[in-house]
Design a protein around this motif. Structure first.
Motif, PDB file in Angstrom:
ATOM      1  N   LEU A   8      38.924  48.573  44.742  1.00 21.57           N
ATOM      2  CA  LEU A   8      39.270  48.628  43.416  1.00 21.57           C
ATOM      3  C   LEU A   8      38.879  49.753  42.835  1.00 21.57           C
ATOM      4  O   LEU A   8      37.886  50.500  43.155  1.00 21.57           O
ATOM      5  CB  LEU A   8      38.408  47.444  42.832  1.00 21.57           C
ATOM      6  CG  LEU A   8      38.928  46.045  43.257  1.00 21.57           C
ATOM      7  CD1 LEU A   8      37.923  44.993  42.668  1.00 21.57           C
ATOM      8  CD2 LEU A   8      40.485  45.720  42.757  1.00 21.57           C
ATOM      9  N   THR A  18      41.656  50.589  33.111  1.00 19.90           N
ATOM     10  CA  THR A  18      42.912  50.191  34.211  1.00 19.90           C
ATOM     11  C   THR A  18      42.022  50.007  35.551  1.00 19.90           C
ATOM     12  O   THR A  18      41.292  50.607  35.989  1.00 19.90           O
ATOM     13  CB  THR A  18      43.690  51.464  34.470  1.00 19.90           C
ATOM     14  OG1 THR A  18      44.567  51.598  33.216  1.00 19.90           O
ATOM     15  CG2 THR A  18      44.908  50.674  35.462  1.00 19.90           C
ATOM     16  N   LEU A  19      42.234  48.564  35.865  1.00 18.05           N
ATOM     17  CA  LEU A  19      41.713  48.243  37.290  1.00 18.05           C
ATOM     18  C   LEU A  19      42.603  48.248  37.997  1.00 18.05           C
ATOM     19  O   LEU A  19      43.688  47.552  38.164  1.00 18.05           O
ATOM     20  CB  LEU A  19      41.022  46.648  37.116  1.00 18.05           C
ATOM     21  CG  LEU A  19      40.360  46.210  38.261  1.00 18.05           C
ATOM     22  CD1 LEU A  19      39.330  47.168  38.612  1.00 18.05           C
ATOM     23  CD2 LEU A  19      39.872  45.002  38.091  1.00 18.05           C
ATOM     24  N   TRP A  20      42.732  49.224  39.289  1.00 15.63           N
ATOM     25  CA  TRP A  20      43.682  49.224  40.190  1.00 15.63           C
ATOM     26  C   TRP A  20      43.456  48.415  41.610  1.00 15.63           C
ATOM     27  O   TRP A  20      41.983  48.478  41.933  1.00 15.63           O
ATOM     28  CB  TRP A  20      43.752  50.794  40.675  1.00 15.63           C
ATOM     29  CG  TRP A  20      44.302  51.680  39.594  1.00 15.63           C
ATOM     30  CD1 TRP A  20      43.625  52.400  38.870  1.00 15.63           C
ATOM     31  CD2 TRP A  20      45.669  51.952  39.067  1.00 15.63           C
ATOM     32  NE1 TRP A  20      44.330  53.332  37.795  1.00 15.63           N
ATOM     33  CE2 TRP A  20      45.516  52.894  38.313  1.00 15.63           C
ATOM     34  CE3 TRP A  20      46.820  51.395  39.773  1.00 15.63           C
ATOM     35  CZ2 TRP A  20      46.731  53.111  37.643  1.00 15.63           C
ATOM     36  CZ3 TRP A  20      47.870  52.013  39.572  1.00 15.63           C
ATOM     37  CH2 TRP A  20      47.932  52.921  37.835  1.00 15.63           C
ATOM     38  N   LEU A  38      35.777  41.995  41.996  1.00 15.08           N
ATOM     39  CA  LEU A  38      36.540  41.699  40.707  1.00 15.08           C
ATOM     40  C   LEU A  38      35.292  41.265  39.416  1.00 15.08           C
ATOM     41  O   LEU A  38      35.465  41.622  38.405  1.00 15.08           O
ATOM     42  CB  LEU A  38      37.263  40.567  40.897  1.00 15.08           C
ATOM     43  CG  LEU A  38      38.967  40.817  41.242  1.00 15.08           C
ATOM     44  CD1 LEU A  38      39.571  39.685  41.450  1.00 15.08           C
ATOM     45  CD2 LEU A  38      39.551  41.730  40.221  1.00 15.08           C
ATOM     46  N   ILE A  56      45.304  45.404  34.478  1.00 21.55           N
ATOM     47  CA  ILE A  56      45.380  45.361  35.976  1.00 21.55           C
ATOM     48  C   ILE A  56      46.546  45.651  36.853  1.00 21.55           C
ATOM     49  O   ILE A  56      47.577  45.021  36.319  1.00 21.55           O
ATOM     50  CB  ILE A  56      44.940  43.912  36.408  1.00 21.55           C
ATOM     51  CG1 ILE A  56      43.649  43.557  35.762  1.00 21.55           C
ATOM     52  CG2 ILE A  56      44.789  43.643  37.995  1.00 21.55           C
ATOM     53  CD1 ILE A  56      43.198  41.975  36.266  1.00 21.55           C
ATOM     54  N   ILE A 109      37.514  37.497  35.271  1.00 21.90           N
ATOM     55  CA  ILE A 109      38.805  38.179  34.375  1.00 21.90           C
ATOM     56  C   ILE A 109      39.334  37.261  33.257  1.00 21.90           C
ATOM     57  O   ILE A 109      39.278  37.998  32.200  1.00 21.90           O
ATOM     58  CB  ILE A 109      40.142  38.408  35.464  1.00 21.90           C
ATOM     59  CG1 ILE A 109      39.447  39.451  36.487  1.00 21.90           C
ATOM     60  CG2 ILE A 109      41.176  39.264  34.513  1.00 21.90           C
ATOM     61  CD1 ILE A 109      39.043  40.609  36.320  1.00 21.90           C
ATOM     62  N   VAL A 116      43.698  41.232  28.527  1.00 19.10           N
ATOM     63  CA  VAL A 116      43.742  41.520  30.018  1.00 19.10           C
ATOM     64  C   VAL A 116      45.261  41.365  30.017  1.00 19.10           C
ATOM     65  O   VAL A 116      46.261  40.525  29.920  1.00 19.10           O
ATOM     66  CB  VAL A 116      43.115  40.719  30.693  1.00 19.10           C
ATOM     67  CG1 VAL A 116      43.166  41.362  32.341  1.00 19.10           C
ATOM     68  CG2 VAL A 116      41.583  40.806  30.572  1.00 19.10           C
ATOM     69  N   ALA A 118      48.336  42.164  32.925  1.00 12.61           N
ATOM     70  CA  ALA A 118      48.734  42.303  34.125  1.00 12.61           C
ATOM     71  C   ALA A 118      50.040  43.313  34.373  1.00 12.61           C
ATOM     72  O   ALA A 118      50.977  42.917  33.708  1.00 12.61           O
ATOM     73  CB  ALA A 118      49.009  41.168  34.963  1.00 12.61           C
ATOM     74  N   CYS A 135      45.328  36.476  33.384  1.00 15.98           N
ATOM     75  CA  CYS A 135      45.478  37.653  32.443  1.00 15.98           C
ATOM     76  C   CYS A 135      46.127  36.872  31.104  1.00 15.98           C
ATOM     77  O   CYS A 135      46.935  36.103  31.156  1.00 15.98           O
ATOM     78  CB  CYS A 135      46.183  38.734  33.013  1.00 15.98           C
ATOM     79  SG  CYS A 135      45.431  39.398  34.348  1.00 15.98           S
TER      80      CYS A 135
END
Length: 221
Positions: A8, A18-20, A38, A56, A109, A116, A118, A135
């Protein structure tokens, strides 16, 4: 904000994090490193008051192909590779603990106070569906494809990391259809699995997600 993960990547730009999913070589298959990472990423976002929204997204051609069967395939098959078979009680207890860790990971999350979003492209399978339904808003590219995988755990019970999430978003009857075959983007929109369908490829959906996230209010709720 401190966060480190091998699968991540967390980036922050102008109050939007931004969570990749960053395991492109494995099509972002969801292994133990992701389930562990996570909650740590969620804690990093929650601990940074400058972050107003979280997106995400995923690197590579697909959002995720779901559970990493190279790592967890032995459990789905009912026996661990290279290990003597434990008793049914021990096997079920181990399975239960693992499933709870995955559920808690997705829940971390869902519990975030910031919006959040997605941003989905390509395949979003199994645990990926559970993740995006945690999300607040789900955007997808026109070439996205969704499916819930029915896997059998040691106890022979049907398993999903967070099985109630798709129910909340699109209802139990429609979620059942997700188990039967792949659902394309237009069908995902019609059953409420996603909120909007953008152009093909990852960039259009990512741009839209960041534009939406940037509108988040300057203070947290």
């Amino acid at each position: 904000m401190t966060f480190n993960s091998e699968v991540l990547t967390l980036e922050v730009d102008n109050h939007v994090a931004t969570l990749w999913l960053d395991r492109e070589e494995a099509r972002n298959a969801m292994g133990s490193a992701l389930w562990r990472g996570l909650p740590e990423a969620a804690a990093a976002v929650a601990g940074d008051p400058a972050i107003r929204a979280l997106v995400i997204a995923a690197k590579g051609p697909h959002f995720t192909v779901g559970i990493d069967l190279k790592e967890f395939g032995g459990f789905f098959a009912g026996a661990e590779s290279g290990a003597s078979a434990p008793s049914t009680a021990v096997a079920n207890a181990t399975s239960y603990q693992m499933v709870r860790r995955m559920q808690d990971s997705v829940t971390s999350i869902a519990k975030l106070s910031v919006p959040v979003i997605a941003a989905v492209h390509g395949y979003c399978i199994g645990g990926g569906v559970d993740l995006i339904t945690a999300c607040d808003i789900r955007l997808c590219s026109s070439d996205a494809s969704f499916r819930c995988e029915r896997r059998r755990w040691r106890s022979s019970r049907t398993w999903a990391p967070c099985s109630d999430s798709p129910n909340r978003r699109c209802g139990p009857r429609r979620r059942t259809r997700l188990h039967r075959k792949d659902i394309d983007a237009s069908r995902a929109l019609s059953i409420g699995l996603v909120n909007s369908v953008l152009g093909p490829g990852p960039q259009s959906v990512l741009n839209a997600a960041h534009e939406l996230a940037a509108r988040s209010p300057p203070t947290r709720p």
